[in-house]
Scaffold this active site. Structure first.
Site, PDB file in Angstrom:
ATOM      1  N   ASP A  90       0.850  -1.180   0.000  1.00 29.16           N
ATOM      2  CA  ASP A  90       0.000   0.000   0.000  1.00 29.16           C
ATOM      3  C   ASP A  90       0.889   1.234   0.000  1.00 29.16           C
ATOM      4  O   ASP A  90       2.011   1.203   0.510  1.00 29.16           O
ATOM      5  CB  ASP A  90      -0.980   0.007   1.176  1.00 29.16           C
ATOM      6  CG  ASP A  90      -0.306  -0.043   2.535  1.00 29.16           C
ATOM      7  OD1 ASP A  90       0.140   1.020   3.020  1.00 29.16           O
ATOM      8  OD2 ASP A  90      -0.221  -1.144   3.111  1.00 29.16           O
ATOM      9  N   ASP A 179      -9.387   3.029   6.803  1.00 25.59           N
ATOM     10  CA  ASP A 179      -8.233   2.942   7.695  1.00 25.59           C
ATOM     11  C   ASP A 179      -8.603   3.614   9.008  1.00 25.59           C
ATOM     12  O   ASP A 179      -8.696   4.837   9.090  1.00 25.59           O
ATOM     13  CB  ASP A 179      -7.045   3.645   7.025  1.00 25.59           C
ATOM     14  CG  ASP A 179      -5.797   3.716   7.896  1.00 25.59           C
ATOM     15  OD1 ASP A 179      -5.825   3.232   9.037  1.00 25.59           O
ATOM     16  OD2 ASP A 179      -4.792   4.287   7.426  1.00 25.59           O
ATOM     17  N   GLU A 181      -7.369   3.866  12.911  1.00 23.79           N
ATOM     18  CA  GLU A 181      -6.246   3.592  13.802  1.00 23.79           C
ATOM     19  C   GLU A 181      -6.102   4.737  14.783  1.00 23.79           C
ATOM     20  O   GLU A 181      -6.946   5.621  14.858  1.00 23.79           O
ATOM     21  CB  GLU A 181      -4.968   3.382  12.996  1.00 23.79           C
ATOM     22  CG  GLU A 181      -4.612   4.530  12.044  1.00 23.79           C
ATOM     23  CD  GLU A 181      -3.397   4.213  11.190  1.00 23.79           C
ATOM     24  OE1 GLU A 181      -2.284   4.467  11.681  1.00 23.79           O
ATOM     25  OE2 GLU A 181      -3.559   3.723  10.048  1.00 23.79           O
TER      26      GLU A 181
END
Length: 288
Positions: A90, A179, A181
């Site tokens: 990625d 994503d 986090e």
């Protein structure tokens, strides 16, 4: 359809090609009092400075909070069991213009490209990274870096969808990935309770599904998820788990299987798809 897909709704990275003109709106981060500005067109130094200031790489906060473990010295992937696996990477704006032939020759076959963050950042290298990987033969898609304390999940899903995060089911486009986090600007869980975080993620996921007939994958770490979301979320999305070690370890609550494992961040983020290349193509083709 194998057991990796049965009994769960799924989606992952996807994308539509964005226009080269970057549109930046209020709502992204930096400090809460500051929003990014568009770098001067063609000014490479300004673009690079812009990326360094505003672009958070996938897993950057996981590495900061959880660290990394020693990987095999030769850089080879860890043992992934008897089932075939496909190698991928990625990238974000930090990688700039990517050498796609080099990665292809190294045996990588899929990639996720950062498209957006919050509702005010678009990766300025997205066109080269997203289109360039496709032209090289990669199965590619896009991901969105979540800022759950800045705007709603629905707003960020729509911003992502409008700026590179769509999905087409052509066998070459991975469904979009969320994503989630550690907060790069403050409290790890963005000041949200597990119930509120669950509602935010569900809003993003449901909005994305309504637009593209595909659920997004969720990229996270076990430690962050168990701390900030816990058991209040139903594992209906495919899991892209980050753990920089020779074994994948425990998965977040109630996920019995992972779809993708980000197992290393050196010299760049490296991932393994949990299945054969044919299954990866199916994942990029089937509607939910």
């Amino acid at each position: 359809m194998n057991s990796m897909w049965r009994g769960r709704r799924r989606g992952l990275l996807g994308a539509t090609v964005v226009a080269t003109t970057m549109v930046l709106t209020a709502g992204f981060g930096g400090p809460a009092s500051a929003d990014p500005t568009t770098p001067p067109a063609g000014d490479q130094a300004a673009i690079d400075a812009y990326v360094q200031k505003y672009d958070h790489e996938m897993g950057s906060q996981i590495r900061r909070h959880e660290g990394t473990a020693q990987m095999p010295r030769d850089g080879s992937p860890p043992s992934l069991g008897a089932e075939a696996a496909v190698e991928g990477i990625d990238v974000s704006g930090h990688q700039g213009n990517v050498d796609w032939p080099g990665h292809w020759n190294a045996g990588r076959r899929f990639v996720w490209v950062k498209a957006t963050e919050g509702t005010g950042y678009i990766n300025p290298y997205f066109p080269q990274q997203y289109t360039g990987s496709y032209d090289q033969g990669f199965i590619r898609g896009a991901y969105h870096f979540a800022l759950p304390d800045r705007s709603s999940g629905a707003a960020q899903a729509n911003y992502f969808s409008d700026n590179g995060g769509g999905w087409s089911g052509d066998g070459r486009t991975l469904p979009g990935a969320l994503d989630v986090e550690y907060n790069p600007y403050g409290a790890s869980c963005y000041g949200l309770s597990p119930a509120d975080m669950t509602a935010w993620i569900k809003s993003f996921s449901d909005t994305y599904k309504a637009r593209w007939s595909k659920f997004p994958a969720i990229y996270t770490s076990t430690n962050w998820w168990n701390q900030c979301v816990g058991s209040s979320f139903s594992t209906t999305n495919p899991l892209w788990v980050a753990r920089y070690a020779s074994s994948i370890g425990a998965l977040p609550f109630d996920w019995s299987v992972h779809t993708v494992w980000q197992y290393s961040s050196s010299p760049l983020d490296r991932n393994s798809f949990n299945g054969s290349y044919d299954r990866l193509v199916v994942f990029a083709t089937n509607h939910d």
